[in-house]
Design an enzyme around this catalytic site. Structure first.
Site, PDB file in Angstrom:
ATOM      1  N   ASP A  38      78.697  -4.616  34.291  1.00  0.00           N
ATOM      2  CA  ASP A  38      79.516  -5.821  34.185  1.00  0.00           C
ATOM      3  C   ASP A  38      80.838  -5.596  34.880  1.00  0.00           C
ATOM      4  OD1 ASP A  38      81.146  -8.113  33.103  1.00  0.00           O
ATOM      5  OD2 ASP A  38      79.324  -8.411  31.932  1.00  0.00           O
ATOM      6  N   SER A  72      80.344  -4.468  41.302  1.00  0.00           N
ATOM      7  CA  SER A  72      80.093  -5.885  41.565  1.00  0.00           C
ATOM      8  C   SER A  72      78.734  -6.059  42.241  1.00  0.00           C
ATOM      9  CB  SER A  72      81.175  -6.458  42.476  1.00  0.00           C
ATOM     10  OG  SER A  72      80.838  -7.765  42.893  1.00  0.00           O
ATOM     11  N   ASN A  99      71.184 -10.702  35.573  1.00  0.00           N
ATOM     12  CA  ASN A  99      71.775 -11.692  34.691  1.00  0.00           C
ATOM     13  C   ASN A  99      73.210 -12.069  35.091  1.00  0.00           C
ATOM     14  OD1 ASN A  99      72.030 -13.100  31.911  1.00  0.00           O
ATOM     15  ND2 ASN A  99      73.669 -11.575  31.841  1.00  0.00           N
ATOM     16  N   SER A 151      67.804 -21.400  36.006  1.00  0.00           N
ATOM     17  CA  SER A 151      68.372 -22.288  34.992  1.00  0.00           C
ATOM     18  C   SER A 151      67.746 -23.661  35.137  1.00  0.00           C
ATOM     19  CB  SER A 151      69.891 -22.404  35.130  1.00  0.00           C
ATOM     20  OG  SER A 151      70.217 -23.320  36.145  1.00  0.00           O
ATOM     21  N   TYR A 164      75.583 -23.928  41.874  1.00  0.00           N
ATOM     22  CA  TYR A 164      74.813 -23.189  40.865  1.00  0.00           C
ATOM     23  C   TYR A 164      73.323 -23.510  40.983  1.00  0.00           C
ATOM     24  CZ  TYR A 164      73.897 -21.462  36.063  1.00  0.00           C
ATOM     25  OH  TYR A 164      73.441 -20.797  34.953  1.00  0.00           O
ATOM     26  N   LYS A 168      70.284 -20.934  41.812  1.00  0.00           N
ATOM     27  CA  LYS A 168      69.282 -20.675  40.783  1.00  0.00           C
ATOM     28  C   LYS A 168      67.864 -20.999  41.243  1.00  0.00           C
ATOM     29  CE  LYS A 168      71.748 -18.995  37.441  1.00  0.00           C
ATOM     30  NZ  LYS A 168      71.627 -17.545  37.156  1.00  0.00           N
ATOM     31  N   ALA A 196      71.595 -21.080  26.355  1.00  0.00           N
ATOM     32  CA  ALA A 196      72.267 -20.285  25.327  1.00  0.00           C
ATOM     33  C   ALA A 196      73.734 -20.648  25.235  1.00  0.00           C
ATOM     34  CB  ALA A 196      72.123 -18.791  25.630  1.00  0.00           C
ATOM     35  N   ARG A 199      80.061 -17.814  26.696  1.00  0.00           N
ATOM     36  CA  ARG A 199      81.333 -18.260  27.283  1.00  0.00           C
ATOM     37  C   ARG A 199      81.086 -19.131  28.514  1.00  0.00           C
ATOM     38  NH1 ARG A 199      84.113 -13.525  30.880  1.00  0.00           N
ATOM     39  NH2 ARG A 199      82.272 -12.934  32.079  1.00  0.00           N
TER      40      ARG A 199
END
Length: 300
Positions: A38, A72, A99, A151, A164, A168, A196, A199
């Protein structure tokens, strides 16, 4: 049947919180040695933190084995170094869950090209970078389980997320080709479309729904899709304890005689073209060409 990951080495990107953290904790609980990757940035990709290290400490406190990585996904050489370290420390890489992601949501009219570029770079190119870094190891050991994160935006569209959605759906396409190229090396590739409360979505869900859509309710599908007996080339949706499969289909269509191959001819045949009776789920791009041949044969 109990699904275990004993002896397996897993990499989870974007694992400092949310879904990635939940994946990493459960993989470790089930026996995997986990690389917790991360960058630790905010959801728009800015900043840096030690989020990965905090998850590693959670895993170790529970008796598991893990290492942190703050590289990264947009930097290929950093991903190569991460994979090399995992192999040096634990002997291989068997599971990869891509992810990591960010959001830069705006309507397309208001979106700057830089925001489009960065979201595609993190989600699509980032996943390709990590997968490429691990690919040769998985081929050599004749074992690999890879999960891409798509997604509902990519599969079905969503206002204000053109960048996005493009990234995806691109990941779903990447999965389909890697499934074909990895098959003879026992590399299985799948796609998950999670819903889900994290944040990334905390200002999208109403509070009462946010509590139902916990990351832990997505974990069962994700871990099954990277298990030893996982299927391959599947797109699975998961959220709040509900699970479904999504498919790219193709209708039988129709072949037009030479004199009718005009825009007007397509308009006249439109209802036949979109008729879903007899549609198939192609397993490779070659099946589109086969469908064309069948339609031509039907002309006589």
């Amino acid at each position: 049947m109990t699904i275990k990951f004993d002896g397996r080495v897993a990499i989870v990107t974007g694992a400092g919180g949310g879904l990635g953290r939940a994946y990493a904790l459960e993989l470790a609980r089930r026996g995997a040695k986990v690389v917790v990757n991360d960058l630790g940035g905010a959801r728009d990709g800015t900043g840096h933190s030690d989020a990965a290290l905090a998850v590693v400490e959670e895993i170790r406190a529970a008796g598991g084995t893990a290492m942190s990585n703050g590289g990264s996904v947009t930097e290929y050489e950093q991903m190569v170094e991460m994979v090399a370290r995992a192999k040096e420390e634990w002997g291989g890489v068997h599971v990869l869950i891509n992810n990591a992601g960010i959001l830069r949501d705006k309507s397309f009219a208001k979106m700057e090209p830089a925001d489009f570029d960065l979201v595609v770079k993190v989600h699509l190119l980032g996943s390709a970078n990590v997968t490429k870094a691990a690919w040769d190891i998985m081929r050599e050991q004749a074992y690999g389980r890879i999960l891409m994160t798509a997604s509902s935006t990519g599969l079905y569209g969503n206002f204000g997320q053109a960048n996005y959605g493009a990234a995806k759906l691109g990941l779903a396409g990447l999965t389909k080709t890697l499934h074909l190229e990895g098959a003879k090396y026992n590399i299985r590739c799948n796609t998950i479309a999670p819903v889900a409360g994290t944040r990334m979505t905390e200002d999208i869900f109403p509070p009462e729904l946010f509590e139902k859509f916990t990351p832990e309710n997505v974990v069962p599908a994700a871990l099954y899709l990277v298990s030893e007996d996982a299927p391959t080339n599947m797109m699975v949706g998961a959220g709040a304890g509900a699970f479904h499969a999504a498919y790219v289909t193709m209708t039988p269509g129709v072949a037009l005689p030479e004199g009718e191959r005009t825009p007007e001819g397509v308009a006249a045949a439109w209802e036949k073209i979109i008729d879903r009776n007899g549609e198939i789920v192609p397993q490779s791009g070659a099946e589109q060409s086969m469908g064309v041949m069948r339609a031509l044969q039907a002309l006589g």
